[in-house]
Design a protein around this motif. Structure first.
Motif, mmCIF file in Angstrom:
data_model
loop_
_atom_site.group_PDB
_atom_site.id
_atom_site.type_symbol
_atom_site.label_atom_id
_atom_site.label_comp_id
_atom_site.label_asym_id
_atom_site.label_seq_id
_atom_site.Cartn_x
_atom_site.Cartn_y
_atom_site.Cartn_z
ATOM 1 N N ASP A 120 0.824 -1.210 0.000
ATOM 2 C CA ASP A 120 0.000 0.000 0.000
ATOM 3 C C ASP A 120 0.856 1.257 0.000
ATOM 4 N N GLU B 41 0.873 4.167 -2.845
ATOM 5 C CA GLU B 41 0.633 5.579 -2.511
ATOM 6 C C GLU B 41 1.786 6.461 -2.967
ATOM 7 N N GLU C 29 -6.010 1.486 -8.174
ATOM 8 C CA GLU C 29 -5.727 1.034 -6.806
ATOM 9 C C GLU C 29 -4.853 2.035 -6.063
ATOM 10 N N ARG D 255 -5.872 4.329 -2.661
ATOM 11 C CA ARG D 255 -5.090 4.320 -1.429
ATOM 12 C C ARG D 255 -4.580 5.717 -1.095
#
Length: 126
Positions: free
Chosen positions: A17, A21, A81, A85
């Motif tokens: 994640d 990001e 995605e 995030r």
């Protein structure tokens, strides 16, 4: 097989994640480059170089990253995605940035959608 050996440990998920990001921030928000390499993120992440390289390989295998000249780029799915995030984590700070808005086809633009059930990215529009 335990989750640690399967690469599904909590640390691996958190690292994934964070990489998504940071990649979104570098490539889309700040437009610093067209691609990113593991070394570009090592200063931002609390992980070893081997862990970062492994995470990049998994993101590539999962179809979120694609190898490109000079590093890795985001696939369409990877951008979606990564944007989600990024907006979940930084949307409150990045208000007004069109990069974190949801797309025109997002369910939250449906006039019949429940007003209390708005997607996170829709709360960061200009």
């Amino acid at each position: 097989m335990d989750s640690e050996s399967n690469g599904d440990s909590l640390d691996a998920v958190v690292l994934r994640d964070e990489i998504l990001e940071a990649t979104y921030w570098m490539l889309r928000e700040e437009e610093l480059s067209d691609t990113v390499e593991p070394a570009d993120l090592s200063a931002f992440l609390e992980a070893t170089d081997d862990e970062i390289h492994t995470a990049f390989d998994r993101l590539d295998d999962d179809g979120l990253f694609e190898r490109a000249r000079g590093g890795y780029g985001l696939t369409d799915r990877g951008e979606y995605e990564a944007k989600r995030r990024f907006a979940d984590t930084f949307g409150h700070v990045e208000e007004g940035h069109s990069h974190v808005e949801c797309g025109p086809d997002c369910w939250c633009h449906d006039p019949e959608a429940d007003e209390d059930d708005v997607c996170q990215t829709a709360t960061t529009t200009e």
